[in-house]
Design a protein around this motif. Structure first.
Motif, short mmCIF file in Angstrom:
data_model
loop_
_atom_site.label_atom_id
_atom_site.label_comp_id
_atom_site.label_asym_id
_atom_site.label_seq_id
_atom_site.Cartn_x
_atom_site.Cartn_y
_atom_site.Cartn_z
N ILE A 1 0.86 -1.17 0.00
CA ILE A 1 0.00 0.00 0.00
C ILE A 1 0.89 1.22 0.00
N VAL A 2 0.71 2.04 -1.01
CA VAL A 2 1.62 3.14 -1.29
C VAL A 2 1.09 4.43 -0.65
N GLU A 3 -0.19 4.47 -0.44
CA GLU A 3 -0.81 5.68 0.11
C GLU A 3 -2.23 5.39 0.57
N PHE A 4 -2.66 6.12 1.58
CA PHE A 4 -4.07 6.11 1.97
C PHE A 4 -4.67 7.45 1.56
N ILE A 5 -5.88 7.41 1.00
CA ILE A 5 -6.56 8.65 0.67
C ILE A 5 -7.70 8.84 1.65
N LEU A 6 -7.61 9.91 2.43
CA LEU A 6 -8.59 10.18 3.47
C LEU A 6 -9.61 11.19 2.97
N PRO A 7 -10.70 11.37 3.68
CA PRO A 7 -11.72 12.32 3.25
C PRO A 7 -11.13 13.70 3.00
N GLY A 8 -11.49 14.30 1.88
CA GLY A 8 -10.98 15.61 1.51
C GLY A 8 -9.74 15.54 0.63
N GLU A 9 -9.15 14.34 0.52
CA GLU A 9 -7.96 14.19 -0.31
C GLU A 9 -8.35 13.57 -1.65
N SER A 10 -7.46 13.72 -2.61
CA SER A 10 -7.73 13.15 -3.92
C SER A 10 -6.48 12.48 -4.46
N TYR A 11 -6.65 11.66 -5.48
CA TYR A 11 -5.51 10.94 -6.06
C TYR A 11 -5.77 10.71 -7.53
N ASP A 12 -4.71 10.90 -8.32
CA ASP A 12 -4.81 10.60 -9.74
C ASP A 12 -3.83 9.47 -10.06
N PRO A 13 -4.35 8.29 -10.37
CA PRO A 13 -3.50 7.12 -10.57
C PRO A 13 -3.00 6.97 -11.99
N THR A 14 -3.09 8.01 -12.78
CA THR A 14 -2.73 7.93 -14.19
C THR A 14 -1.22 7.94 -14.39
N ALA A 15 -0.74 6.97 -15.17
CA ALA A 15 0.69 6.85 -15.44
C ALA A 15 1.11 7.84 -16.52
N ALA A 16 2.39 7.77 -16.90
CA ALA A 16 2.95 8.74 -17.83
C ALA A 16 2.28 8.71 -19.20
N ASP A 17 1.62 7.61 -19.53
CA ASP A 17 0.96 7.55 -20.84
C ASP A 17 -0.36 8.31 -20.87
N GLN B 1 3.22 15.40 -17.54
CA GLN B 1 3.63 14.04 -17.87
C GLN B 1 4.80 13.58 -17.00
N LEU B 2 5.77 14.46 -16.85
CA LEU B 2 6.93 14.11 -16.03
C LEU B 2 6.52 13.84 -14.59
N ALA B 3 5.56 14.63 -14.11
CA ALA B 3 5.10 14.43 -12.74
C ALA B 3 4.42 13.07 -12.59
N LYS B 4 3.59 12.72 -13.57
CA LYS B 4 2.93 11.42 -13.53
C LYS B 4 3.95 10.30 -13.53
N ALA B 5 4.97 10.45 -14.40
CA ALA B 5 6.03 9.45 -14.45
C ALA B 5 6.71 9.31 -13.09
N ALA B 6 6.93 10.44 -12.44
CA ALA B 6 7.60 10.42 -11.14
C ALA B 6 6.76 9.69 -10.10
N TRP B 7 5.45 9.93 -10.11
CA TRP B 7 4.56 9.23 -9.18
C TRP B 7 4.62 7.72 -9.43
N ALA B 8 4.58 7.36 -10.69
CA ALA B 8 4.59 5.93 -11.02
C ALA B 8 5.90 5.29 -10.57
N ARG B 9 7.01 5.96 -10.78
CA ARG B 9 8.31 5.44 -10.35
C ARG B 9 8.35 5.24 -8.85
N GLN B 10 7.85 6.24 -8.13
CA GLN B 10 7.88 6.14 -6.67
C GLN B 10 7.08 4.95 -6.18
N ALA B 11 5.93 4.75 -6.79
CA ALA B 11 5.10 3.61 -6.38
C ALA B 11 5.86 2.31 -6.65
N GLU B 12 6.45 2.24 -7.80
CA GLU B 12 7.22 1.06 -8.19
C GLU B 12 8.33 0.77 -7.18
#
Lengths: 251, 251
Positions: free
Chosen positions: A78-94, B134-145
DNA sequence: CGATAATTTGAGACGTTTCAAAGCGGGTGG
DNA sequence: CCACCCGCTTTGAAACGTCTCAAATTATCG
Protein backbone atom coordinates in the motif's frame (compact mmCIF):
# COMPACT_ATOMS: atom_id res chain seq x y z
CA UNK A 1 15.61 15.75 17.03
CA UNK A 2 15.51 18.92 19.10
CA UNK A 3 14.28 18.87 22.70
CA UNK A 4 10.64 19.81 23.11
CA UNK A 5 8.39 20.92 25.90
CA UNK A 6 6.82 17.65 26.85
CA UNK A 7 4.25 19.16 29.14
CA UNK A 8 2.27 20.89 26.40
CA UNK A 9 -0.86 19.01 25.37
CA UNK A 10 -1.22 16.90 22.29
CA UNK A 11 -3.59 19.47 20.89
CA UNK A 12 -0.82 21.99 20.35
CA UNK A 13 0.88 19.69 17.90
CA UNK A 14 -2.15 18.00 16.45
CA UNK A 15 -4.57 20.86 16.07
CA UNK A 16 -7.96 20.12 14.68
CA UNK A 17 -9.46 21.55 11.55
CA UNK A 18 -6.26 22.98 10.19
CA UNK A 19 -7.03 21.71 6.71
CA UNK A 20 -8.67 24.39 4.61
CA UNK A 21 -12.26 23.27 4.11
CA UNK A 22 -11.95 23.85 0.41
CA UNK A 23 -15.20 22.34 -0.68
CA UNK A 24 -17.93 24.69 0.27
CA UNK A 25 -15.60 27.64 0.01
CA UNK A 26 -15.82 27.47 -3.75
CA UNK A 27 -19.25 28.09 -5.23
CA UNK A 28 -22.14 25.69 -4.95
CA UNK A 29 -21.67 24.72 -8.56
CA UNK A 30 -18.57 22.75 -7.67
CA UNK A 31 -20.46 21.00 -4.93
CA UNK A 32 -23.10 19.96 -7.43
CA UNK A 33 -20.50 18.81 -9.93
CA UNK A 34 -18.90 16.63 -7.30
CA UNK A 35 -22.18 15.24 -6.00
CA UNK A 36 -23.17 14.28 -9.51
CA UNK A 37 -20.03 12.23 -9.95
CA UNK A 38 -19.90 10.64 -6.54
CA UNK A 39 -20.04 6.87 -6.34
CA UNK A 40 -20.77 4.83 -3.25
CA UNK A 41 -18.33 1.99 -2.64
CA UNK A 42 -18.60 -0.76 -0.13
CA UNK A 43 -15.73 -2.07 1.91
CA UNK A 44 -13.27 -4.05 -0.17
CA UNK A 45 -14.53 -2.74 -3.51
CA UNK A 46 -11.93 -2.20 -6.19
CA UNK A 47 -12.40 1.25 -7.73
CA UNK A 48 -9.56 0.92 -10.21
CA UNK A 49 -7.30 -1.99 -11.07
CA UNK A 50 -3.63 -1.86 -11.97
CA UNK A 51 -3.06 -1.37 -15.71
CA UNK A 52 -6.67 -0.45 -16.27
CA UNK A 53 -7.52 2.66 -18.29
CA UNK A 54 -8.41 5.40 -15.87
CA UNK A 55 -7.75 8.97 -16.94
CA UNK A 56 -9.42 10.49 -13.91
CA UNK A 57 -8.90 11.87 -10.46
CA UNK A 58 -10.62 10.33 -7.45
CA UNK A 59 -11.72 12.55 -4.63
CA UNK A 60 -12.68 10.89 -1.36
CA UNK A 61 -15.69 12.51 0.22
CA UNK A 62 -16.06 9.95 3.00
CA UNK A 63 -14.26 6.76 3.87
CA UNK A 64 -10.72 5.57 3.10
CA UNK A 65 -9.08 4.50 -0.13
CA UNK A 66 -5.90 2.43 -0.35
CA UNK A 67 -3.52 3.02 -3.23
CA UNK A 68 -1.80 -0.31 -3.74
CA UNK A 69 0.51 -2.11 -6.10
CA UNK A 70 1.32 -5.81 -6.42
CA UNK A 71 4.23 -7.96 -7.47
CA UNK A 72 3.57 -10.87 -9.83
CA UNK A 73 3.99 -13.26 -6.88
CA UNK A 74 1.08 -11.59 -5.11
CA UNK A 75 2.99 -9.47 -2.61
CA UNK A 76 1.17 -6.20 -2.14
CA UNK A 77 2.32 -2.78 -1.05
CA UNK A 78 0.00 0.00 0.00
CA UNK A 79 1.62 3.14 -1.29
CA UNK A 80 -0.81 5.68 0.11
CA UNK A 81 -4.07 6.11 1.97
CA UNK A 82 -6.56 8.65 0.67
CA UNK A 83 -8.59 10.18 3.47
CA UNK A 84 -11.72 12.32 3.25
CA UNK A 85 -10.98 15.61 1.51
CA UNK A 86 -7.96 14.19 -0.31
CA UNK A 87 -7.73 13.15 -3.92
CA UNK A 88 -5.51 10.94 -6.06
CA UNK A 89 -4.81 10.60 -9.74
CA UNK A 90 -3.50 7.12 -10.57
CA UNK A 91 -2.73 7.93 -14.19
CA UNK A 92 0.69 6.85 -15.44
CA UNK A 93 2.95 8.74 -17.83
CA UNK A 94 0.96 7.55 -20.84
CA UNK A 95 -1.99 9.59 -19.63
CA UNK A 96 -4.32 6.62 -19.82
CA UNK A 97 -3.38 3.68 -17.66
CA UNK A 98 -3.48 3.44 -13.89
CA UNK A 99 -0.18 2.39 -12.35
CA UNK A 100 -1.84 1.34 -9.12
CA UNK A 101 -4.96 -0.25 -7.76
CA UNK A 102 -7.53 1.74 -5.76
CA UNK A 103 -9.47 -0.11 -3.08
CA UNK A 104 -12.09 1.06 -0.63
CA UNK A 105 -10.99 0.13 2.88
CA UNK A 106 -14.44 0.79 4.26
CA UNK A 107 -17.77 1.95 2.88
CA UNK A 108 -16.89 5.16 1.08
CA UNK A 109 -18.08 7.89 -1.23
CA UNK A 110 -15.75 8.91 -3.99
CA UNK A 111 -16.15 11.57 -6.67
CA UNK A 112 -14.73 10.51 -10.03
CA UNK A 113 -13.53 13.46 -12.09
CA UNK A 114 -12.15 12.83 -15.54
CA UNK A 115 -8.85 14.47 -16.42
CA UNK A 116 -10.41 17.00 -18.78
CA UNK A 117 -12.96 18.19 -16.27
CA UNK A 118 -10.31 18.31 -13.58
CA UNK A 119 -8.05 20.50 -15.73
CA UNK A 120 -10.92 22.85 -16.27
CA UNK A 121 -11.63 23.02 -12.55
CA UNK A 122 -7.97 23.71 -11.88
CA UNK A 123 -7.99 26.53 -14.37
CA UNK A 124 -11.26 28.08 -13.24
CA UNK A 125 -11.06 27.74 -9.48
CA UNK A 126 -7.95 29.31 -7.99
CA UNK A 127 -8.93 28.41 -4.43
CA UNK A 128 -9.30 24.78 -5.34
CA UNK A 129 -6.04 24.89 -7.24
CA UNK A 130 -4.16 26.34 -4.29
CA UNK A 131 -5.68 23.83 -1.96
CA UNK A 132 -4.84 20.86 -4.18
CA UNK A 133 -1.34 22.16 -4.66
CA UNK A 134 -0.85 22.15 -0.89
CA UNK A 135 -2.29 18.66 -0.63
CA UNK A 136 0.02 17.47 -3.37
CA UNK A 137 3.06 18.88 -1.59
CA UNK A 138 1.94 17.18 1.59
CA UNK A 139 1.61 13.90 -0.29
CA UNK A 140 5.12 14.17 -1.68
CA UNK A 141 6.51 14.88 1.75
CA UNK A 142 4.67 11.88 3.24
CA UNK A 143 5.95 9.57 0.56
CA UNK A 144 9.53 10.66 1.16
CA UNK A 145 9.06 10.15 4.87
CA UNK A 146 7.76 6.64 4.30
CA UNK A 147 10.38 5.65 1.79
CA UNK A 148 13.02 6.71 4.26
CA UNK A 149 11.62 4.37 6.88
CA UNK A 150 10.83 1.61 4.42
CA UNK A 151 14.45 1.61 3.36
CA UNK A 152 16.29 2.31 6.57
CA UNK A 153 14.26 1.55 9.65
CA UNK A 154 13.27 -1.46 11.70
CA UNK A 155 9.74 -2.65 12.32
CA UNK A 156 9.17 -0.67 15.50
CA UNK A 157 10.11 2.60 13.83
CA UNK A 158 7.99 1.89 10.78
CA UNK A 159 4.88 1.05 12.75
CA UNK A 160 5.36 3.95 15.14
CA UNK A 161 5.74 6.31 12.21
CA UNK A 162 2.67 4.95 10.46
CA UNK A 163 0.57 5.45 13.58
CA UNK A 164 1.83 9.00 14.03
CA UNK A 165 1.23 9.91 10.41
CA UNK A 166 -2.28 8.54 10.49
CA UNK A 167 -3.00 10.22 13.81
CA UNK A 168 -1.85 13.59 12.49
CA UNK A 169 -3.87 13.31 9.32
CA UNK A 170 -6.93 12.17 11.19
CA UNK A 171 -6.51 15.01 13.67
CA UNK A 172 -6.32 17.48 10.81
CA UNK A 173 -9.77 16.45 9.69
CA UNK A 174 -11.15 16.31 13.20
CA UNK A 175 -11.35 12.54 13.37
CA UNK A 176 -9.44 12.00 16.63
CA UNK A 177 -10.22 12.52 20.28
CA UNK A 178 -7.28 12.95 22.63
CA UNK A 179 -4.96 10.82 20.56
CA UNK A 180 -7.61 8.15 20.00
CA UNK A 181 -8.79 7.29 16.53
CA UNK A 182 -10.04 4.50 14.34
CA UNK A 183 -8.32 3.19 11.24
CA UNK A 184 -10.24 0.83 8.95
CA UNK A 185 -7.30 -1.55 8.59
CA UNK A 186 -6.46 -5.11 9.43
CA UNK A 187 -2.97 -5.92 10.67
CA UNK A 188 -2.45 -7.51 7.30
CA UNK A 189 -3.12 -4.16 5.63
CA UNK A 190 -1.02 -2.23 8.10
CA UNK A 191 1.70 -4.67 7.10
CA UNK A 192 1.16 -3.94 3.45
CA UNK A 193 1.59 -0.28 4.28
CA UNK A 194 4.70 -0.65 6.43
CA UNK A 195 6.37 -3.40 4.45
CA UNK A 196 6.03 -6.01 7.20
CA UNK A 197 4.31 -9.36 7.51
CA UNK A 198 1.02 -9.31 9.38
CA UNK A 199 2.58 -11.54 12.01
CA UNK A 200 5.32 -9.06 12.68
CA UNK A 201 2.90 -6.15 12.75
CA UNK A 202 1.08 -8.00 15.48
CA UNK A 203 4.24 -8.56 17.50
CA UNK A 204 5.27 -4.93 17.08
CA UNK A 205 1.87 -3.58 18.09
CA UNK A 206 1.98 -5.85 21.11
CA UNK A 207 5.40 -4.56 22.08
CA UNK A 208 4.30 -0.92 21.83
CA UNK A 209 1.39 -1.95 23.98
CA UNK A 210 3.60 -3.50 26.64
CA UNK A 211 5.74 -0.37 26.69
CA UNK A 212 2.60 1.61 27.49
CA UNK A 213 2.83 3.79 24.39
CA UNK A 214 -0.44 2.74 22.85
CA UNK A 215 -3.45 0.53 23.38
CA UNK A 216 -5.72 -0.91 20.74
CA UNK A 217 -9.30 -1.93 20.93
CA UNK A 218 -11.58 -3.84 18.63
CA UNK A 219 -10.21 -3.91 15.13
CA UNK A 220 -7.91 -0.97 15.17
CA UNK A 221 -9.24 1.63 17.51
CA UNK A 222 -5.91 3.13 18.38
CA UNK A 223 -5.07 5.06 21.50
CA UNK A 224 -1.80 6.90 21.64
CA UNK A 225 -0.85 7.35 25.27
CA UNK A 226 2.67 8.68 25.01
CA UNK A 227 2.94 10.56 21.74
CA UNK A 228 6.40 11.83 22.52
CA UNK A 229 7.88 8.45 23.25
CA UNK A 230 6.20 7.14 20.13
CA UNK A 231 7.70 10.00 18.13
CA UNK A 232 11.13 9.15 19.49
CA UNK A 233 10.68 5.56 18.39
CA UNK A 234 9.47 6.73 14.99
CA UNK A 235 12.54 8.98 14.80
CA UNK A 236 10.30 11.88 13.98
CA UNK A 237 10.19 15.52 15.04
CA UNK A 238 6.48 16.16 15.47
CA UNK A 239 6.63 19.86 14.76
CA UNK A 240 8.60 19.39 11.58
CA UNK A 241 6.48 16.49 10.45
CA UNK A 242 3.30 18.44 10.89
CA UNK A 243 4.70 21.36 8.98
CA UNK A 244 5.72 19.01 6.15
CA UNK A 245 2.67 16.80 5.76
CA UNK A 246 -0.33 18.79 7.02
CA UNK A 247 -1.64 21.49 4.70
CA UNK A 248 -2.21 24.77 6.46
CA UNK A 249 -0.28 23.74 9.52
CA UNK A 250 2.56 26.22 9.05
CA UNK A 251 4.22 26.80 12.42
CA UNK B 1 4.41 -11.07 -16.47
CA UNK B 2 3.18 -11.91 -19.92
CA UNK B 3 5.40 -13.74 -22.40
CA UNK B 4 7.28 -11.49 -24.78
CA UNK B 5 9.13 -11.83 -27.99
CA UNK B 6 12.64 -12.17 -26.68
CA UNK B 7 14.26 -11.88 -30.05
CA UNK B 8 13.34 -8.23 -30.58
CA UNK B 9 16.18 -5.87 -29.84
CA UNK B 10 16.55 -3.78 -26.75
CA UNK B 11 15.85 -0.73 -28.84
CA UNK B 12 12.23 -1.63 -29.31
CA UNK B 13 11.62 -1.40 -25.62
CA UNK B 14 14.10 1.28 -24.73
CA UNK B 15 13.65 3.68 -27.61
CA UNK B 16 15.79 6.76 -27.66
CA UNK B 17 14.60 10.33 -27.60
CA UNK B 18 11.03 9.57 -26.68
CA UNK B 19 11.00 12.37 -24.17
CA UNK B 20 9.47 15.51 -25.65
CA UNK B 21 12.36 17.98 -25.93
CA UNK B 22 10.30 20.61 -24.24
CA UNK B 23 12.98 23.20 -23.85
CA UNK B 24 13.61 24.72 -27.21
CA UNK B 25 10.08 23.99 -28.32
CA UNK B 26 8.82 26.87 -26.25
CA UNK B 27 10.06 30.29 -27.23
CA UNK B 28 13.60 31.49 -26.78
CA UNK B 29 12.46 33.66 -23.91
CA UNK B 30 12.07 30.61 -21.71
CA UNK B 31 15.53 29.48 -22.65
CA UNK B 32 16.92 32.83 -21.57
CA UNK B 33 14.98 32.77 -18.34
CA UNK B 34 16.39 29.36 -17.52
CA UNK B 35 19.94 30.25 -18.48
CA UNK B 36 19.81 33.30 -16.26
CA UNK B 37 18.90 31.18 -13.28
CA UNK B 38 21.21 28.27 -13.89
CA UNK B 39 23.81 27.47 -11.27
CA UNK B 40 26.85 25.27 -11.73
CA UNK B 41 27.34 22.71 -8.99
CA UNK B 42 30.32 20.50 -8.43
CA UNK B 43 30.07 16.86 -7.43
CA UNK B 44 28.93 16.45 -3.86
CA UNK B 45 27.58 19.98 -3.52
CA UNK B 46 24.43 20.40 -1.43
CA UNK B 47 21.91 22.48 -3.32
CA UNK B 48 19.28 22.43 -0.60
CA UNK B 49 19.35 21.03 2.92
CA UNK B 50 16.51 19.36 4.76
CA UNK B 51 14.32 21.85 6.66
CA UNK B 52 15.87 24.76 4.87
CA UNK B 53 13.62 27.43 3.31
CA UNK B 54 13.38 26.74 -0.40
CA UNK B 55 10.21 27.80 -2.18
CA UNK B 56 11.54 26.93 -5.61
CA UNK B 57 11.68 24.30 -8.31
CA UNK B 58 15.00 22.91 -9.47
CA UNK B 59 15.43 21.95 -13.08
CA UNK B 60 18.42 19.85 -14.02
CA UNK B 61 19.99 20.94 -17.29
CA UNK B 62 22.98 18.63 -17.05
CA UNK B 63 24.24 16.19 -14.43
CA UNK B 64 22.37 14.25 -11.73
CA UNK B 65 20.71 15.37 -8.52
CA UNK B 66 19.86 13.08 -5.61
CA UNK B 67 16.77 13.78 -3.54
CA UNK B 68 17.60 12.41 -0.12
CA UNK B 69 16.31 12.31 3.42
CA UNK B 70 18.06 11.31 6.62
CA UNK B 71 17.13 9.79 9.94
CA UNK B 72 18.49 11.37 13.13
CA UNK B 73 20.93 8.47 13.47
CA UNK B 74 22.46 9.35 10.10
CA UNK B 75 20.84 6.68 7.93
CA UNK B 76 20.10 8.17 4.55
CA UNK B 77 17.57 7.28 1.88
CA UNK B 78 17.73 8.55 -1.67
CA UNK B 79 14.13 9.07 -2.64
CA UNK B 80 14.63 10.10 -6.24
CA UNK B 81 17.22 10.90 -8.85
CA UNK B 82 16.70 13.96 -11.03
CA UNK B 83 18.15 13.51 -14.49
CA UNK B 84 18.72 16.09 -17.21
CA UNK B 85 15.40 17.52 -18.40
CA UNK B 86 13.64 16.66 -15.16
CA UNK B 87 12.72 18.97 -12.32
CA UNK B 88 11.84 18.70 -8.66
CA UNK B 89 10.12 20.90 -6.13
CA UNK B 90 11.19 19.98 -2.58
CA UNK B 91 8.73 22.32 -0.91
CA UNK B 92 6.69 20.83 1.93
CA UNK B 93 3.05 21.51 2.74
CA UNK B 94 3.91 24.78 4.47
CA UNK B 95 4.98 26.19 1.11
CA UNK B 96 8.35 27.26 2.49
CA UNK B 97 10.50 24.48 3.85
CA UNK B 98 12.24 21.73 1.95
CA UNK B 99 11.36 18.25 3.20
CA UNK B 100 14.42 16.72 1.57
CA UNK B 101 18.02 17.41 0.75
CA UNK B 102 19.21 17.99 -2.82
CA UNK B 103 22.73 16.91 -3.67
CA UNK B 104 24.68 17.01 -6.91
CA UNK B 105 25.96 13.52 -7.69
CA UNK B 106 28.35 14.86 -10.30
CA UNK B 107 29.21 18.25 -11.74
CA UNK B 108 25.84 19.64 -12.78
CA UNK B 109 23.95 22.65 -14.02
CA UNK B 110 20.66 23.38 -12.35
CA UNK B 111 18.13 26.13 -13.01
CA UNK B 112 16.54 27.49 -9.84
CA UNK B 113 13.04 28.82 -10.43
CA UNK B 114 11.16 30.36 -7.54
CA UNK B 115 7.61 29.19 -6.97
CA UNK B 116 6.05 32.43 -8.16
CA UNK B 117 7.92 32.45 -11.44
CA UNK B 118 7.20 28.78 -11.93
CA UNK B 119 3.47 29.33 -11.46
CA UNK B 120 3.60 32.04 -14.06
CA UNK B 121 5.43 29.79 -16.50
CA UNK B 122 2.88 27.06 -15.91
CA UNK B 123 0.08 29.47 -16.63
CA UNK B 124 1.65 31.04 -19.71
CA UNK B 125 3.25 28.06 -21.43
CA UNK B 126 0.78 25.26 -22.16
CA UNK B 127 3.44 23.09 -23.81
CA UNK B 128 5.66 23.31 -20.79
CA UNK B 129 2.71 22.63 -18.54
CA UNK B 130 1.73 19.51 -20.45
CA UNK B 131 5.28 18.28 -20.46
CA UNK B 132 5.75 18.81 -16.74
CA UNK B 133 2.44 17.15 -16.05
CA UNK B 134 3.63 14.04 -17.87
CA UNK B 135 6.93 14.11 -16.03
CA UNK B 136 5.10 14.43 -12.74
CA UNK B 137 2.93 11.42 -13.53
CA UNK B 138 6.03 9.45 -14.45
CA UNK B 139 7.60 10.42 -11.14
CA UNK B 140 4.56 9.23 -9.18
CA UNK B 141 4.59 5.93 -11.02
CA UNK B 142 8.31 5.44 -10.35
CA UNK B 143 7.88 6.14 -6.67
CA UNK B 144 5.10 3.61 -6.38
CA UNK B 145 7.22 1.06 -8.19
CA UNK B 146 10.09 1.64 -5.82
CA UNK B 147 8.02 1.61 -2.67
CA UNK B 148 6.62 -1.72 -3.73
CA UNK B 149 10.09 -3.20 -3.98
CA UNK B 150 11.39 -1.40 -0.92
CA UNK B 151 8.61 -2.96 1.09
CA UNK B 152 8.24 -6.38 -0.44
CA UNK B 153 11.31 -7.50 -2.37
CA UNK B 154 14.71 -8.96 -1.65
CA UNK B 155 18.03 -7.37 -2.53
CA UNK B 156 18.38 -8.96 -5.94
CA UNK B 157 14.99 -7.69 -7.09
CA UNK B 158 15.60 -4.21 -5.73
CA UNK B 159 18.96 -3.82 -7.42
CA UNK B 160 17.74 -5.33 -10.67
CA UNK B 161 14.80 -2.96 -10.67
CA UNK B 162 16.97 0.05 -9.95
CA UNK B 163 19.26 -0.81 -12.85
CA UNK B 164 16.34 -1.24 -15.20
CA UNK B 165 14.69 1.99 -14.15
CA UNK B 166 17.90 3.93 -14.59
CA UNK B 167 18.61 2.27 -17.91
CA UNK B 168 15.16 3.17 -19.22
CA UNK B 169 15.38 6.76 -18.10
CA UNK B 170 18.87 7.11 -19.50
CA UNK B 171 17.75 5.58 -22.78
CA UNK B 172 14.87 8.03 -22.98
CA UNK B 173 17.35 10.90 -22.97
CA UNK B 174 19.74 9.16 -25.32
CA UNK B 175 22.37 8.43 -22.71
CA UNK B 176 22.78 4.69 -23.32
CA UNK B 177 24.43 2.60 -26.00
CA UNK B 178 23.19 -0.95 -26.42
CA UNK B 179 22.21 -1.34 -22.80
CA UNK B 180 25.43 0.28 -21.58
CA UNK B 181 25.36 3.43 -19.52
CA UNK B 182 27.12 5.30 -16.77
CA UNK B 183 25.60 6.22 -13.44
CA UNK B 184 27.46 8.69 -11.22
CA UNK B 185 26.93 6.62 -8.10
CA UNK B 186 29.01 4.75 -5.58
CA UNK B 187 27.75 1.42 -4.27
CA UNK B 188 27.09 3.27 -1.05
CA UNK B 189 24.70 5.58 -2.88
CA UNK B 190 23.08 2.78 -4.80
CA UNK B 191 22.48 1.28 -1.37
CA UNK B 192 20.90 4.49 -0.15
CA UNK B 193 18.58 4.29 -3.14
CA UNK B 194 17.66 0.62 -2.80
CA UNK B 195 17.54 0.47 0.98
CA UNK B 196 20.55 -1.84 1.29
CA UNK B 197 23.95 -1.63 2.91
CA UNK B 198 26.81 -0.87 0.55
CA UNK B 199 28.29 -4.25 1.38
CA UNK B 200 25.19 -6.03 0.27
CA UNK B 201 24.90 -3.96 -2.89
CA UNK B 202 28.38 -5.14 -3.73
CA UNK B 203 27.50 -8.78 -3.15
CA UNK B 204 24.32 -8.45 -5.19
CA UNK B 205 26.05 -6.74 -8.10
CA UNK B 206 28.67 -9.47 -8.03
CA UNK B 207 25.99 -12.15 -8.13
CA UNK B 208 24.24 -10.53 -11.13
CA UNK B 209 27.67 -10.45 -12.70
CA UNK B 210 28.32 -14.13 -12.11
CA UNK B 211 24.92 -14.95 -13.60
CA UNK B 212 26.00 -13.12 -16.75
CA UNK B 213 23.19 -10.56 -16.55
CA UNK B 214 25.39 -7.51 -16.25
CA UNK B 215 28.98 -6.41 -16.11
CA UNK B 216 30.34 -3.28 -14.50
CA UNK B 217 33.42 -1.30 -15.30
CA UNK B 218 35.22 1.50 -13.56
CA UNK B 219 33.00 3.16 -11.05
CA UNK B 220 29.60 2.26 -12.32
CA UNK B 221 29.72 1.87 -16.05
CA UNK B 222 26.92 -0.61 -16.30
CA UNK B 223 26.38 -3.09 -19.09
CA UNK B 224 23.11 -4.94 -19.23
CA UNK B 225 23.65 -8.14 -21.16
CA UNK B 226 20.39 -9.96 -20.60
CA UNK B 227 17.68 -7.37 -20.12
CA UNK B 228 14.91 -9.93 -20.08
CA UNK B 229 16.45 -12.08 -17.40
CA UNK B 230 17.14 -8.94 -15.41
CA UNK B 231 13.51 -7.87 -15.85
CA UNK B 232 12.37 -11.24 -14.58
CA UNK B 233 14.54 -10.85 -11.51
CA UNK B 234 13.21 -7.32 -11.01
CA UNK B 235 9.69 -8.73 -11.35
CA UNK B 236 8.93 -6.12 -13.94
CA UNK B 237 7.09 -6.12 -17.25
CA UNK B 238 9.26 -3.91 -19.43
CA UNK B 239 6.48 -2.77 -21.73
CA UNK B 240 4.24 -1.78 -18.86
CA UNK B 241 7.04 -0.15 -16.94
CA UNK B 242 8.02 1.96 -19.90
CA UNK B 243 4.46 3.02 -20.46
CA UNK B 244 4.18 3.99 -16.79
CA UNK B 245 7.43 5.83 -16.15
CA UNK B 246 8.62 7.22 -19.50
CA UNK B 247 6.80 10.31 -20.76
CA UNK B 248 5.75 10.02 -24.36
CA UNK B 249 6.41 6.31 -24.50
CA UNK B 250 2.77 5.31 -24.94
CA UNK B 251 2.64 1.90 -26.58
C1' DC C 1 -24.17 -20.89 18.42
C1' DG C 2 -21.37 -22.48 14.69
C1' DA C 3 -18.50 -21.00 10.84
C1' DT C 4 -15.02 -18.07 9.28
C1' DA C 5 -11.72 -14.56 9.50
C1' DA C 6 -8.35 -12.02 12.24
C1' DT C 7 -5.07 -11.95 15.93
C1' DT C 8 -1.68 -13.94 18.93
C1' DT C 9 2.28 -16.79 20.16
C1' DG C 10 6.26 -20.01 19.46
C1' DA C 11 10.21 -22.03 17.01
C1' DG C 12 13.21 -22.43 13.26
C1' DA C 13 14.86 -20.78 8.71
C1' DC C 14 16.48 -17.21 6.00
C1' DG C 15 18.35 -12.83 4.31
C1' DT C 16 20.69 -8.75 5.50
C1' DT C 17 23.68 -6.11 8.50
C1' DT C 18 27.73 -5.36 10.95
C1' DC C 19 32.42 -5.68 11.82
C1' DA C 20 36.87 -6.50 10.17
C1' DA C 21 40.47 -6.96 6.97
C1' DA C 22 42.39 -7.24 2.44
C1' DG C 23 42.65 -5.61 -2.40
C1' DC C 24 42.37 -2.32 -5.92
C1' DG C 25 42.58 2.44 -8.20
C1' DG C 26 43.21 7.17 -8.86
C1' DG C 27 45.28 11.26 -7.46
C1' DT C 28 49.14 13.95 -5.34
C1' DG C 29 53.59 15.24 -4.11
C1' DG C 30 58.13 13.96 -3.94
C1' DC D 1 57.77 8.12 -12.66
C1' DC D 2 57.21 6.02 -8.54
C1' DA D 3 55.54 5.87 -3.73
C1' DC D 4 52.17 6.85 -0.90
C1' DC D 5 47.55 7.70 0.65
C1' DC D 6 42.75 7.66 0.72
C1' DG D 7 38.36 6.18 -0.68
C1' DC D 8 35.83 2.60 -2.73
C1' DT D 9 35.11 -2.22 -3.50
C1' DT D 10 35.45 -6.98 -2.27
C1' DT D 11 35.28 -10.98 0.77
C1' DG D 12 34.49 -13.62 5.13
C1' DA D 13 32.22 -14.72 9.53
C1' DA D 14 29.07 -13.91 13.08
C1' DA D 15 25.02 -11.41 14.91
C1' DC D 16 20.58 -9.79 14.25
C1' DG D 17 15.88 -8.96 12.65
C1' DT D 18 12.15 -10.47 10.08
C1' DC D 19 9.66 -14.14 7.72
C1' DT D 20 7.51 -18.50 7.42
C1' DC D 21 5.06 -22.20 9.12
C1' DA D 22 1.99 -23.94 12.39
C1' DA D 23 -1.21 -24.02 16.05
C1' DA D 24 -4.08 -21.85 19.63
C1' DT D 25 -7.05 -18.10 20.71
C1' DT D 26 -10.15 -14.53 20.01
C1' DA D 27 -13.40 -11.75 17.42
C1' DT D 28 -17.16 -11.30 13.85
C1' DC D 29 -21.17 -12.34 11.46
C1' DG D 30 -24.92 -14.89 9.92
Amino acid sequence: MSPRDRSSGIASLLVKDVRPPWDGQEDAQLERLLSDRTRALSKGALLVMESEASPARYLVRSGWLAVAKSLPDGERQIVEFILPGESYDPTAADGQTSFVELEALCDSNVAVIDTTTWSRLMKDLPDLRRCESQLAKAAWARQAERMLRLGKSDAETRVAYALIELCMRMTAIGATEDGAFHVPLSQQQLGEFTGLSSVHVCRTLRRLNRQGLITTEDHMDINIHDLYALADLAEVDLTMLRRDIIPGAAA
